[in-house]
Design an enzyme around this catalytic site. Structure first.
Site, PDB file in Angstrom:
ATOM      1  N   GLY A  49      34.839  48.766  50.174  1.00 54.75           N
ATOM      2  CA  GLY A  49      35.144  47.572  50.960  1.00 54.75           C
ATOM      3  C   GLY A  49      34.141  47.424  52.091  1.00 54.75           C
ATOM      4  O   GLY A  49      33.106  48.076  52.113  1.00 54.75           O
TER       5      GLY A  49
ATOM      6  N   ASP B 203      38.160  60.511  54.267  1.00 52.99           N
ATOM      7  CA  ASP B 203      38.024  60.661  52.817  1.00 52.99           C
ATOM      8  C   ASP B 203      39.291  61.339  52.304  1.00 52.99           C
ATOM      9  O   ASP B 203      39.510  62.523  52.557  1.00 52.99           O
ATOM     10  CB  ASP B 203      36.777  61.502  52.531  1.00 52.99           C
ATOM     11  N   VAL B 204      40.119  60.597  51.576  1.00 57.80           N
ATOM     12  CA  VAL B 204      41.418  61.149  51.157  1.00 57.80           C
ATOM     13  C   VAL B 204      41.291  62.209  50.064  1.00 57.80           C
ATOM     14  O   VAL B 204      42.298  62.816  49.687  1.00 57.80           O
ATOM     15  CB  VAL B 204      42.429  60.061  50.712  1.00 57.80           C
TER      16      VAL B 204
ATOM     17  N   TYR C 170      45.947  64.662  57.411  1.00 55.57           N
ATOM     18  CA  TYR C 170      47.128  64.755  58.270  1.00 55.57           C
ATOM     19  C   TYR C 170      47.060  63.670  59.322  1.00 55.57           C
ATOM     20  O   TYR C 170      45.996  63.386  59.877  1.00 55.57           O
ATOM     21  CB  TYR C 170      47.245  66.130  58.943  1.00 55.57           C
TER      22      TYR C 170
ATOM     23  N   SER D  96      40.244  53.430  46.048  1.00 56.12           N
ATOM     24  CA  SER D  96      39.532  53.630  44.777  1.00 56.12           C
ATOM     25  C   SER D  96      38.603  52.453  44.550  1.00 56.12           C
ATOM     26  O   SER D  96      38.951  51.323  44.895  1.00 56.12           O
ATOM     27  CB  SER D  96      40.497  53.682  43.581  1.00 56.12           C
TER      28      SER D  96
ATOM     29  N   ALA E 116      48.677  52.302  44.070  1.00 56.24           N
ATOM     30  CA  ALA E 116      48.058  51.154  43.416  1.00 56.24           C
ATOM     31  C   ALA E 116      47.508  51.636  42.086  1.00 56.24           C
ATOM     32  O   ALA E 116      46.486  52.303  42.027  1.00 56.24           O
ATOM     33  CB  ALA E 116      46.939  50.587  44.282  1.00 56.24           C
TER      34      ALA E 116
ATOM     35  N   TYR F 187      37.946  55.758  35.424  1.00 54.10           N
ATOM     36  CA  TYR F 187      38.931  54.987  36.203  1.00 54.10           C
ATOM     37  C   TYR F 187      40.293  55.049  35.517  1.00 54.10           C
ATOM     38  O   TYR F 187      41.304  55.379  36.136  1.00 54.10           O
ATOM     39  CB  TYR F 187      38.442  53.548  36.306  1.00 54.10           C
TER      40      TYR F 187
ATOM     41  N   THR G 131      42.933  40.651  40.149  1.00 48.87           N
ATOM     42  CA  THR G 131      43.326  39.924  41.358  1.00 48.87           C
ATOM     43  C   THR G 131      42.060  39.444  42.054  1.00 48.87           C
ATOM     44  O   THR G 131      41.026  40.087  41.961  1.00 48.87           O
ATOM     45  CB  THR G 131      44.135  40.863  42.274  1.00 48.87           C
TER      46      THR G 131
ATOM     47  N   ARG H   6      32.364  42.078  39.808  1.00 51.19           N
ATOM     48  CA  ARG H   6      33.446  41.549  38.988  1.00 51.19           C
ATOM     49  C   ARG H   6      33.220  40.062  38.725  1.00 51.19           C
ATOM     50  O   ARG H   6      32.434  39.405  39.387  1.00 51.19           O
ATOM     51  CB  ARG H   6      34.795  41.796  39.658  1.00 51.19           C
TER      52      ARG H   6
HETATM   53  N1  UDP Z   1      32.240  39.195  32.869  1.00 50.29           N
HETATM   54  C1  UDP Z   1      31.290  38.252  32.467  1.00 50.29           C
HETATM   55  N2  UDP Z   1      30.251  37.982  33.325  1.00 50.29           N
HETATM   56  C2  UDP Z   1      30.112  38.579  34.535  1.00 50.29           C
HETATM   57  C3  UDP Z   1      31.064  39.551  34.942  1.00 50.29           C
HETATM   58  C4  UDP Z   1      32.117  39.838  34.083  1.00 50.29           C
HETATM   59  O1  UDP Z   1      31.370  37.666  31.374  1.00 50.29           O
HETATM   60  O2  UDP Z   1      29.125  38.265  35.248  1.00 50.29           O
HETATM   61  C5  UDP Z   1      33.385  39.468  31.986  1.00 50.29           C
HETATM   62  C6  UDP Z   1      33.510  40.939  31.595  1.00 50.29           C
HETATM   63  O3  UDP Z   1      32.761  41.217  30.431  1.00 50.29           O
HETATM   64  C7  UDP Z   1      35.000  41.069  31.380  1.00 50.29           C
HETATM   65  C8  UDP Z   1      35.616  40.035  32.320  1.00 50.29           C
HETATM   66  O4  UDP Z   1      34.563  39.164  32.704  1.00 50.29           O
HETATM   67  O5  UDP Z   1      35.328  40.708  30.050  1.00 50.29           O
HETATM   68  C9  UDP Z   1      36.247  40.641  33.569  1.00 50.29           C
HETATM   69  O6  UDP Z   1      35.349  41.559  34.128  1.00 50.29           O
HETATM   70  P1  UDP Z   1      35.548  42.227  35.567  1.00 50.29           P
HETATM   71  O7  UDP Z   1      34.326  43.029  35.864  1.00 50.29           O
HETATM   72  O8  UDP Z   1      35.928  41.196  36.554  1.00 50.29           O
HETATM   73  O9  UDP Z   1      36.776  43.241  35.470  1.00 50.29           O
HETATM   74  P2  UDP Z   1      37.620  43.920  34.282  1.00 50.29           P
HETATM   75  O10 UDP Z   1      38.728  42.981  34.014  1.00 50.29           O
HETATM   76  O11 UDP Z   1      36.738  44.119  33.075  1.00 50.29           O
HETATM   77  O12 UDP Z   1      38.070  45.203  34.863  1.00 50.29           O
END
Ligand code: UDP
Length: 291
Positions: free
Chosen positions: A2, A22-23, A28, A41, A80, A111, A141, A152
């Site tokens: 983040g 760093d968890v 404590y 994560s 989470a 992961y 999300t 993402r």
């Molecule tokens: N994806 C895509 N173009 C991008 C980034 C992601 O087509 O620039 C697709 C990726 O292949 C996946 C989906 O979008 O099928 C969601 O990817 P993300 O990395 O958001 O997270 P995931 O759901 O895979 O954990």
């Protein structure tokens, strides 16, 4: 993964204290604690592939340490977890009772298996030590305060659209996801804390959309004329082909369902990224002017 900017507005609030720790190391905290929320994560595939061992450690050691803290303080505890515990699912939509379809040694395994281990650890602390635990399985999300470069699909597409670049769709774009706006997720998490439910609960938006359709929506909302560029399948093998939560349990136990429609949430998120890019451009221009 983040950024400190995300909590800048809280600094100076007497009811807020930030401790950088760093968890994966012993933890404590002085004084009483009501609730421990273990949300540490990486969650973006790009991030967890950059930090595979750290991802395993924070899911395993970090869960153990934070559970230890909750136990000694008599605090409620929430993990989470993630829809990734279902892997590349063979059941649609995914209910909490589905055990998943995960490749432990694939790149995403760092992961997926860390979170699966974490869930097992939480259930063991609940059963053995009686810790008042919760497990939330979070599906995709999005919203303000995501990192523009976290890799993402939401920040990638919005960033590309605002720069008037074509959106990069991996494969043919037929893979699906379902996107939950952050405020809906926070509401669900808050409700889950208030009920006695120790087994996992899915939280996510059950509206399933293909990545190709999603790209078209972003281009339309941003007025991006640059279209779509198809890239070969993702460099990260094991990209789930379909993902959509069955939220029957959350509806029943929490009386919860997402309230913010996809386009409304995306408009808010696009606006936020626009403002960020504008202030970054201003700062950049300002520093060049200063030279
Ligand atoms: N994806 C895509 N173009 C991008 C980034 C992601 O087509 O620039 C697709 C990726 O292949 C996946 C989906 O979008 O099928 C969601 O990817 P993300 O990395 O958001 O997270 P995931 O759901 O895979 O954990």
């Amino acid at each position: 993964t983040g950024t400190a900017d995300n909590i800048a507005h809280l600094i100076g609030n007497p009811r807020f204290r930030f401790i950088r720790h760093d968890v994966t190391h012993f933890l404590y905290v002085e004084g009483p604690i009501d609730v421990v929320l273990h949300f540490a994560s990486p969650a973006s595939p790009v991030d967890y592939l950059k930090y595979p061992i750290q991802t395993l450690k924070v899911g395993a050691l970090g869960t153990h340490n934070t559970l230890g803290l909750a136990r000694v303080k008599g605090a409620r505890y929430m993990l989470a977890s993630t829809s990734e515990v279902y892997g590349d699912p063979q059941v649609h939509p995914q209910p909490e009772t589905y055990w998943g379809h995960v490749n432990p040694i694939g790149p995403r395994g760092v992961y997926d298996e860390a979170k699966r281990f974490a869930e097992a650890m939480v259930m063991a602390y609940h059963r053995v030590h009686g810790v008042d635990t919760r497990i939330v399985r979070i599906f995709n999300t999005y919203g303000p305060r995501m990192r523009l470069d976290d890799g993402r699909v939401v920040p990638n597409f919005i960033g590309q659209a605002l720069r008037r670049e074509p959106l990069t769709v991996y494969g043919d774009g037929s893979q699906t996801r379902s996107f939950c706006y952050i405020d809906d997720l926070v509401e669900g998490i808050t409700r889950l804390l208030e009920v006695q439910e120790h087994e996992p609960v899915n939280l996510g938006n059950p509206e399933e959309v293909s990545i190709l359709t999603f790209a078209e929506i972003i281009n339309r909302l941003t007025g991006n004329p640059a279209g779509i560029r198809f890239l070969p399948d993702r460099r990260i093998p094991g990209d789930p082909q379909r993902r959509c939560p069955d939220i029957t349990k959350a509806r029943q136990r929490l009386e919860w369902s997402p309230q913010i429609p996809l386009e409304e949430g995306l408009r808010r998120t696009i606006r936020w990224f626009e403002e960020r890019l504008r202030s970054a451009a201003l700062a950049d221009a300002g520093s060049r002017y200063g030279e």
